[in-house]
Design a protein around this motif. Structure first.
Motif, PDB file in Angstrom:
ATOM      1  N   PHE A 169       0.823  -1.211   0.000  1.00  0.00           N
ATOM      2  CA  PHE A 169       0.000   0.000   0.000  1.00  0.00           C
ATOM      3  C   PHE A 169       0.857   1.261   0.000  1.00  0.00           C
ATOM      4  CE2 PHE A 169       1.067  -0.341   4.422  1.00  0.00           C
ATOM      5  CZ  PHE A 169       1.030   0.959   4.920  1.00  0.00           C
ATOM      6  N   SER A 170       2.046   1.187   0.638  1.00  0.00           N
ATOM      7  CA  SER A 170       2.936   2.361   0.681  1.00  0.00           C
ATOM      8  C   SER A 170       3.482   2.678  -0.711  1.00  0.00           C
ATOM      9  CB  SER A 170       4.086   2.112   1.654  1.00  0.00           C
ATOM     10  OG  SER A 170       4.891   1.028   1.235  1.00  0.00           O
ATOM     11  N   ARG A 171       3.684   1.636  -1.550  1.00  0.00           N
ATOM     12  CA  ARG A 171       4.139   1.862  -2.923  1.00  0.00           C
ATOM     13  C   ARG A 171       3.039   2.519  -3.746  1.00  0.00           C
ATOM     14  NH1 ARG A 171       7.349  -0.655   0.688  1.00  0.00           N
ATOM     15  NH2 ARG A 171       9.107  -1.779  -0.257  1.00  0.00           N
ATOM     16  N   ILE A 172       1.808   2.085  -3.514  1.00  0.00           N
ATOM     17  CA  ILE A 172       0.673   2.698  -4.216  1.00  0.00           C
ATOM     18  C   ILE A 172       0.566   4.171  -3.841  1.00  0.00           C
ATOM     19  CG2 ILE A 172      -1.854   2.709  -4.418  1.00  0.00           C
ATOM     20  CD1 ILE A 172      -1.776  -0.317  -4.047  1.00  0.00           C
ATOM     21  N   PHE A 173       0.691   4.459  -2.545  1.00  0.00           N
ATOM     22  CA  PHE A 173       0.633   5.847  -2.100  1.00  0.00           C
ATOM     23  C   PHE A 173       1.763   6.670  -2.723  1.00  0.00           C
ATOM     24  CE2 PHE A 173       1.980   9.213   0.848  1.00  0.00           C
ATOM     25  CZ  PHE A 173       0.817   9.964   0.871  1.00  0.00           C
ATOM     26  N   PHE A 174       2.960   6.092  -2.810  1.00  0.00           N
ATOM     27  CA  PHE A 174       4.100   6.799  -3.387  1.00  0.00           C
ATOM     28  C   PHE A 174       3.837   7.152  -4.857  1.00  0.00           C
ATOM     29  CE2 PHE A 174       8.172   6.682  -5.703  1.00  0.00           C
ATOM     30  CZ  PHE A 174       8.830   7.731  -5.067  1.00  0.00           C
ATOM     31  N   VAL A 175       3.305   6.199  -5.617  1.00  0.00           N
ATOM     32  CA  VAL A 175       3.008   6.446  -7.033  1.00  0.00           C
ATOM     33  C   VAL A 175       1.968   7.551  -7.177  1.00  0.00           C
ATOM     34  CG1 VAL A 175       1.970   5.446  -9.116  1.00  0.00           C
ATOM     35  CG2 VAL A 175       3.660   4.142  -7.813  1.00  0.00           C
ATOM     36  N   LEU A 176       0.920   7.502  -6.345  1.00  0.00           N
ATOM     37  CA  LEU A 176      -0.119   8.525  -6.410  1.00  0.00           C
ATOM     38  C   LEU A 176       0.424   9.886  -5.983  1.00  0.00           C
ATOM     39  CD1 LEU A 176      -3.138   6.480  -4.971  1.00  0.00           C
ATOM     40  CD2 LEU A 176      -2.826   7.229  -7.333  1.00  0.00           C
ATOM     41  N   ALA A 177       1.303   9.909  -4.976  1.00  0.00           N
ATOM     42  CA  ALA A 177       1.889  11.167  -4.514  1.00  0.00           C
ATOM     43  C   ALA A 177       2.779  11.781  -5.593  1.00  0.00           C
ATOM     44  CB  ALA A 177       2.691  10.937  -3.234  1.00  0.00           C
ATOM     45  N   VAL A 178       3.568  10.943  -6.273  1.00  0.00           N
ATOM     46  CA  VAL A 178       4.417  11.433  -7.367  1.00  0.00           C
ATOM     47  C   VAL A 178       3.551  11.966  -8.505  1.00  0.00           C
ATOM     48  CG1 VAL A 178       6.060  10.736  -9.158  1.00  0.00           C
ATOM     49  CG2 VAL A 178       6.397   9.980  -6.794  1.00  0.00           C
ATOM     50  N   SER A 179       2.469  11.251  -8.808  1.00  0.00           N
ATOM     51  CA  SER A 179       1.549  11.703  -9.860  1.00  0.00           C
ATOM     52  C   SER A 179       0.950  13.060  -9.509  1.00  0.00           C
ATOM     53  CB  SER A 179       0.428  10.673 -10.059  1.00  0.00           C
ATOM     54  OG  SER A 179       0.949   9.408 -10.393  1.00  0.00           O
ATOM     55  N   PHE A 180       0.594  13.225  -8.234  1.00  0.00           N
ATOM     56  CA  PHE A 180       0.037  14.498  -7.773  1.00  0.00           C
ATOM     57  C   PHE A 180       1.061  15.624  -7.919  1.00  0.00           C
ATOM     58  CE2 PHE A 180      -0.943  17.630  -4.454  1.00  0.00           C
ATOM     59  CZ  PHE A 180      -2.277  17.893  -4.727  1.00  0.00           C
ATOM     60  N   ALA A 181       2.317  15.330  -7.554  1.00  0.00           N
ATOM     61  CA  ALA A 181       3.379  16.342  -7.664  1.00  0.00           C
ATOM     62  C   ALA A 181       3.609  16.744  -9.123  1.00  0.00           C
ATOM     63  CB  ALA A 181       4.667  15.802  -7.050  1.00  0.00           C
ATOM     64  N   ILE A 239      -7.635  17.180  -8.693  1.00  0.00           N
ATOM     65  CA  ILE A 239      -8.779  16.918  -7.814  1.00  0.00           C
ATOM     66  C   ILE A 239      -8.947  15.428  -7.586  1.00  0.00           C
ATOM     67  CG2 ILE A 239     -11.295  17.066  -7.628  1.00  0.00           C
ATOM     68  CD1 ILE A 239     -11.138  19.729  -9.150  1.00  0.00           C
ATOM     69  N   PHE A 240      -8.868  14.649  -8.675  1.00  0.00           N
ATOM     70  CA  PHE A 240      -9.107  13.209  -8.544  1.00  0.00           C
ATOM     71  C   PHE A 240      -7.971  12.506  -7.814  1.00  0.00           C
ATOM     72  CE2 PHE A 240      -8.928   8.815 -10.229  1.00  0.00           C
ATOM     73  CZ  PHE A 240     -10.144   8.378  -9.729  1.00  0.00           C
ATOM     74  N   ILE A 241      -6.710  12.756  -8.225  1.00  0.00           N
ATOM     75  CA  ILE A 241      -5.568  12.084  -7.591  1.00  0.00           C
ATOM     76  C   ILE A 241      -5.419  12.528  -6.139  1.00  0.00           C
ATOM     77  CG2 ILE A 241      -3.073  11.763  -7.638  1.00  0.00           C
ATOM     78  CD1 ILE A 241      -4.512  10.287  -9.843  1.00  0.00           C
ATOM     79  N   GLY A 242      -5.639  13.822  -5.885  1.00  0.00           N
ATOM     80  CA  GLY A 242      -5.548  14.317  -4.513  1.00  0.00           C
ATOM     81  C   GLY A 242      -6.588  13.693  -3.600  1.00  0.00           C
ATOM     82  N   SER A 243      -7.781  13.486  -4.133  1.00  0.00           N
ATOM     83  CA  SER A 243      -8.841  12.854  -3.348  1.00  0.00           C
ATOM     84  C   SER A 243      -8.618  11.354  -3.193  1.00  0.00           C
ATOM     85  CB  SER A 243     -10.198  13.092  -4.020  1.00  0.00           C
ATOM     86  OG  SER A 243     -10.460  14.472  -4.168  1.00  0.00           O
ATOM     87  N   LEU A 244      -7.947  10.756  -4.184  1.00  0.00           N
ATOM     88  CA  LEU A 244      -7.785   9.300  -4.234  1.00  0.00           C
ATOM     89  C   LEU A 244      -6.630   8.781  -3.389  1.00  0.00           C
ATOM     90  CD1 LEU A 244      -8.807   6.717  -5.934  1.00  0.00           C
ATOM     91  CD2 LEU A 244      -6.836   7.185  -7.399  1.00  0.00           C
ATOM     92  N   ALA A 245      -5.544   9.547  -3.284  1.00  0.00           N
ATOM     93  CA  ALA A 245      -4.273   9.035  -2.775  1.00  0.00           C
ATOM     94  C   ALA A 245      -4.385   8.318  -1.428  1.00  0.00           C
ATOM     95  CB  ALA A 245      -3.256  10.175  -2.676  1.00  0.00           C
ATOM     96  N   VAL A 246      -4.891   8.986  -0.413  1.00  0.00           N
ATOM     97  CA  VAL A 246      -4.915   8.395   0.928  1.00  0.00           C
ATOM     98  C   VAL A 246      -5.997   7.323   1.079  1.00  0.00           C
ATOM     99  CG1 VAL A 246      -5.205   8.858   3.400  1.00  0.00           C
ATOM    100  CG2 VAL A 246      -3.859  10.422   1.979  1.00  0.00           C
ATOM    101  N   PRO A 247      -7.273   7.583   0.714  1.00  0.00           N
ATOM    102  CA  PRO A 247      -8.295   6.539   0.890  1.00  0.00           C
ATOM    103  C   PRO A 247      -7.992   5.263   0.112  1.00  0.00           C
ATOM    104  CG  PRO A 247      -9.323   8.659   0.458  1.00  0.00           C
ATOM    105  CD  PRO A 247      -7.867   8.840   0.206  1.00  0.00           C
TER     106      PRO A 247
END
Length: 370
Positions: free
Chosen positions: A95-107, A126-134
């Motif tokens: 799950f931490s790798r998924i969060f990392f990918v989403l965080a990089v995408s957001f950046a 809006i979508f990636i920012g809302s999606l990353a943590v949940p």
């Protein structure tokens, strides 16, 4: 003088850290003490679970094959028998790798917006920012489901359909109840009750539809519905109140809808008869269920309530306290889930050596006092 102040400061922080560490270590005993009360079996021996090591695999190296194996589950040929289900302490990591990918995408999307002034990046933000943590939290619970009897397709279906359906049920309830726009405790209570009840109804539908019977299953389905609810609700708030909302909503998602719904999902399994669907009668007659349901409503109410005549600091403390309590209840569900695995497998539940030593010392101290 400065050296003395530094020495006093070091001693002060050392004292605080010692107390925090001692209390954190005792969390392993406290959550198990509660979890064993949820079991219908033996009440005497705790499950061996070390919460302090739960995330120890996050910073370890893992191969692509290890990641692939996590997702090849939930089919008729890949679901293990109960005898082969692992009852060892859970250590999720992917799950931490998924969060990392989403965080990089957001950046990267942030760079598109602020460096290249591209407004086309806003919907993605809006979508990636809302999606990353949940979504990352949902995948953590997917890893924790040691029964491996729920496929990725079922999880994603629950996430999308369940999240939207829970919003539809919420809006239906709002039509039937008078909702005020003020920030009173009464208004917060109504909102908390309506939204948690709506999610609960949808979680029950999916648990009954998939014919699930294990605590980890309920926690995962609850997390999927709660994550979907969180993503779509946050997207709406960001569209309404502006992009800055995305930062507060993203941070807050670590302890809100996904966690509350996961707690209720586990409670639904605790409240129903094994291998039978959850019924309306169970909703009102099973204390193991409705106590956790009411706690989830209380956590939601406390989160939404703006205490009169207080500032931002109090509001932040409310959220931190809410997150701590929510995650403690998640640990209780994980503990109860591991206890359930060992009970179903007919294994002997072993007390960790350090806990036996602590227990022996406490009994000796009590006998001396007498």
């Amino acid at each position: 003088m400065k050296l003395e102040n530094k020495k006093i400061g070091r001693n002060f922080f050392s004292l605080i850290w010692t107390g925090v560490r001692r209390n954190y270590d005792n969390l392993d005993n406290l959550d198990d003490h509660i979890a064993k009360r949820l079991s219908d079996e033996s009440q005497d021996n705790p499950v061996e679970i070390h919460l302090s090591r739960m995330f120890s695999e996050v910073f370890q190296r893992h191969t692509k094959d290890e990641a692939d194996r996590l997702f090849i589950v939930g089919t008729r040929s890949t679901t293990p028998s109960l005898r082969k289900v692992s009852s060892r302490p859970v250590k999720p990591w992917f799950f931490s790798r998924i969060f990392f990918v989403l965080a990089v995408s957001f950046a990267m999307l942030m760079l598109l917006l602020f460096l290249f002034k591209s407004n086309k990046a806003i919907p993605g933000l809006i979508f990636i920012g809302s999606l990353a943590v949940p979504f990352s939290l949902m995948m953590m619970f997917f890893e924790i489901n040691v029964y491996q009897n729920i496929s990725v397709l079922q999880v994603l279906t629950t996430f999308l359909v369940g999240g939207i359906l829970s919003l539809l049920v919420t809006m239906t309830f709002y039509l039937m109840l008078p909702i005020r726009t003020d920030v009173s405790i009464e208004s917060a209570l109504v909102v908390g009750f309506v939204e948690e009840l709506a999610k609960c109804v949808v979680v029950i539908l999916f648990i009954n539809s998939y014919r699930l019977n294990y605590i980890f299953n309920g926690v995962l389905i609850g997390a999927a519905v709660g994550a979907g609810f969180s993503v779509f609700e946050s997207s709406g708030y960001i569209s309404q109140y502006g992009l800055m909302t995305i930062f507060t909503r993203s941070f807050q998602a670590i302890g809100t809808h996904t966690i509350w719904a996961a707690i209720m999902g586990g409670a639904i399994i605790l409240g129903k008869a094994r291998k039978k669907p959850f019924t309306m009668r169970d909703f009102f007659t099973k204390p193991k269920f409705y106590i956790f349901f009411l706690i989830a409503v209380a956590l939601h109410t406390f989160w939404d309530w703006d205490i009169p005549n207080t500032g931002l600091n109090v509001s932040i403390m409310q959220e931190v306290l809410d997150i701590i309590i929510g995650w403690f209840l998640i640990y209780i569900m994980i503990d109860a889930g591991l206890r359930e695995v060992k009970t179903l497998q007919g294994q002997r539940i072993i007390i960790p050596k350090k806990h036996r030593l602590k227990k022996g010392r406490s009994e000796k101290n009590r006998s001396k006092k007498r």
